[in-house]
Motif scaffolding. Structure first.
Motif, PDB file in Angstrom:
ATOM      1  N   GLU A  84       1.198 -13.123   3.088  1.00 49.42           N
ATOM      2  CA  GLU A  84       2.314 -12.414   3.711  1.00 49.42           C
ATOM      3  C   GLU A  84       2.208 -10.916   3.436  1.00 49.42           C
ATOM      4  N   THR A  85       2.159 -10.137   4.515  1.00 48.49           N
ATOM      5  CA  THR A  85       2.028  -8.687   4.391  1.00 48.49           C
ATOM      6  C   THR A  85       3.305  -7.943   4.777  1.00 48.49           C
ATOM      7  N   GLY A  86       4.292  -8.655   5.322  1.00 47.39           N
ATOM      8  CA  GLY A  86       5.475  -7.997   5.841  1.00 47.39           C
ATOM      9  C   GLY A  86       5.347  -7.717   7.323  1.00 47.39           C
ATOM     10  N   ALA A  87       4.119  -7.555   7.783  1.00 43.74           N
ATOM     11  CA  ALA A  87       3.859  -7.359   9.212  1.00 43.74           C
ATOM     12  C   ALA A  87       3.235  -8.604   9.823  1.00 43.74           C
ATOM     13  N   GLY A  88       3.182  -9.672   9.059  1.00 45.51           N
ATOM     14  CA  GLY A  88       2.567 -10.913   9.501  1.00 45.51           C
ATOM     15  C   GLY A  88       1.705 -11.495   8.400  1.00 45.51           C
ATOM     16  N   LYS A  89       1.315 -12.735   8.589  1.00 38.84           N
ATOM     17  CA  LYS A  89       0.476 -13.417   7.607  1.00 38.84           C
ATOM     18  C   LYS A  89      -0.998 -13.247   7.957  1.00 38.84           C
ATOM     19  N   VAL A  90      -1.791 -12.864   6.959  1.00 36.48           N
ATOM     20  CA  VAL A  90      -3.221 -12.631   7.151  1.00 36.48           C
ATOM     21  C   VAL A  90      -4.005 -13.729   6.426  1.00 36.48           C
ATOM     22  N   PRO A  91      -4.659 -14.632   7.155  1.00 35.86           N
ATOM     23  CA  PRO A  91      -5.474 -15.666   6.491  1.00 35.86           C
ATOM     24  C   PRO A  91      -6.657 -15.033   5.760  1.00 35.86           C
TER      25      PRO A  91
END
Length: 327
Positions: free
Chosen positions: A94-101
């Motif tokens: 979770e980055t706050g701008a979306g989840k990055v796999p």
């Protein structure tokens, strides 16, 4: 200690996808809940992506997938397909701008076996992810082992077909397993008996030469050494560890390579091992590391013993039948 299937280790899904005609493929390990991981690279020519995530000094605590593939460095693009698959399912950091796999990947060199213009890509890796949900993993000429070969000191004319192999064991609640895509420069041995199982062929392409002994014929520098190699491995355990400990386990698992591959870790190989923690079982690091080497040796052996002859390269199965007829 009892033998189990690699599929009996919870917290990971393993899938293969391949292009048999082009002799290349990939194998994905999906950890949808996230998993701490470590890595140890011993070969001189690795092709890898996001390896720095597994450095004990970096901030990431877990990753979401490991991808093994053919295609040499061209194959590194395939990890994007794993990211796409996971992003569509809301899996990632979770980055706050979306989840990055977070997806780590290593590639082996199989371009000289089939069609060098075809490499694992995002579509193939995405297919491997879908296949992981079906638990389609099998040993042999599958996934990252589709175009794998061994015994390549003198090039492709005298090498043998290899593949991908697995081994897993359980002691009490502790489970540990290994998967190895074996594409080594050297010869492969049964780690239990020392008997050669596959490797550099003699002129008749039915009997063996020793890669080590052939290397000892001259110590002159070889500037154009054949570099189409690399053995890739993954250790899976339900024991609870963090990155520094998992990096140590991966390093100890390289002893499994050394027990089954000779020579190993050369400048012409990109030998790499990942280690993933998938559970909460409390276990001694040295016990798990020692077991990691054991199951890795067996996984390497199974990779060559499960392979079928293909692309003009004989397999251990074929030569075993040949030698039986000569007795």
């Amino acid at each position: 200690m009892k033998k189990i299937s690699i599929k009996d280790i919870e917290g990971v899904r393993i899938g293969n996808a391949q292009d048999e005609a082009a002799a290349t493929g990939c194998t994905v390990f999906l950890c949808e809940q996230g998993a701490p991981a470590g890595m140890d690279i011993r070969g001189g020519g690795p092709a890898s992506r996001e390896s720095s995530l597994l450095d004990p000094f970096t901030a990431s605590d877990e990753i979401h997938a490991v991808l093994l593939s053919g295609g040499s460095a061209f194959g590194l693009d395939a990890a994007g397909g794993v990211q796409k698959y996971l992003e569509e399912r809301g899996i990632g950091f979770e980055t706050g701008a979306g989840k990055v796999p977070l997806v780590c990947q290593s590639c082996l060199f199989d371009l000289s076996v089939g069609d060098p213009r075809v490499r694992p890509d995002q579509a193939m890796a995405y297919e491997a992810c879908k296949n992981a949900q079906k638990a389609n993993y099998t040993d042999g000429n599958q996934g990252a082992g589709t175009g794998a070969t061994v015994g390549k000191l003198y090039g492709m004319e005298y090498c043998m077909k290899s593949g991908i192999g697995s081994c897993a064991v359980q002691i009490g609640d502790l489970k540990i397993g290994a998967v190895a895509a074996v594409n080594a420069l050297g010869d492969i041995f049964d780690w239990k008996t020392g008997k050669k199982a596959a490797g550099l062929l003699a002129e008749d392409r039915k009997t063996f030469r020793s890669t080590e002994q052939e290397m000892y014929r001259s110590y002159q520098i070889r500037k154009n050494k054949f570099v189409g190699n690399t053995t890739l491995g993954v250790i899976l355990t339900n024991a609870e560890f963090h990155k520094p400990e998992l990096s140590k386990i991966a390093g100890m698992a390289h002893n499994g390579y050394a027990g089954a591959i000779r020579p190993v870790h050369t400048t012409a190989d990109g030998d790499s091992i990942y280690a993933l923690s998938l559970g909460k079982v409390a276990a001694d690091l040295d016990v798990v590391g020692t077991l990691a080497a054991r199951v890795m040796s067996e996984a390497v052996l199974r990779a060559v013993c499960s392979a079928e002859s293909a692309y003009g390269c004989p397999s251990a199965k074929e030569l075993t039948e040949y030698h039986r007829t000569q007795e």
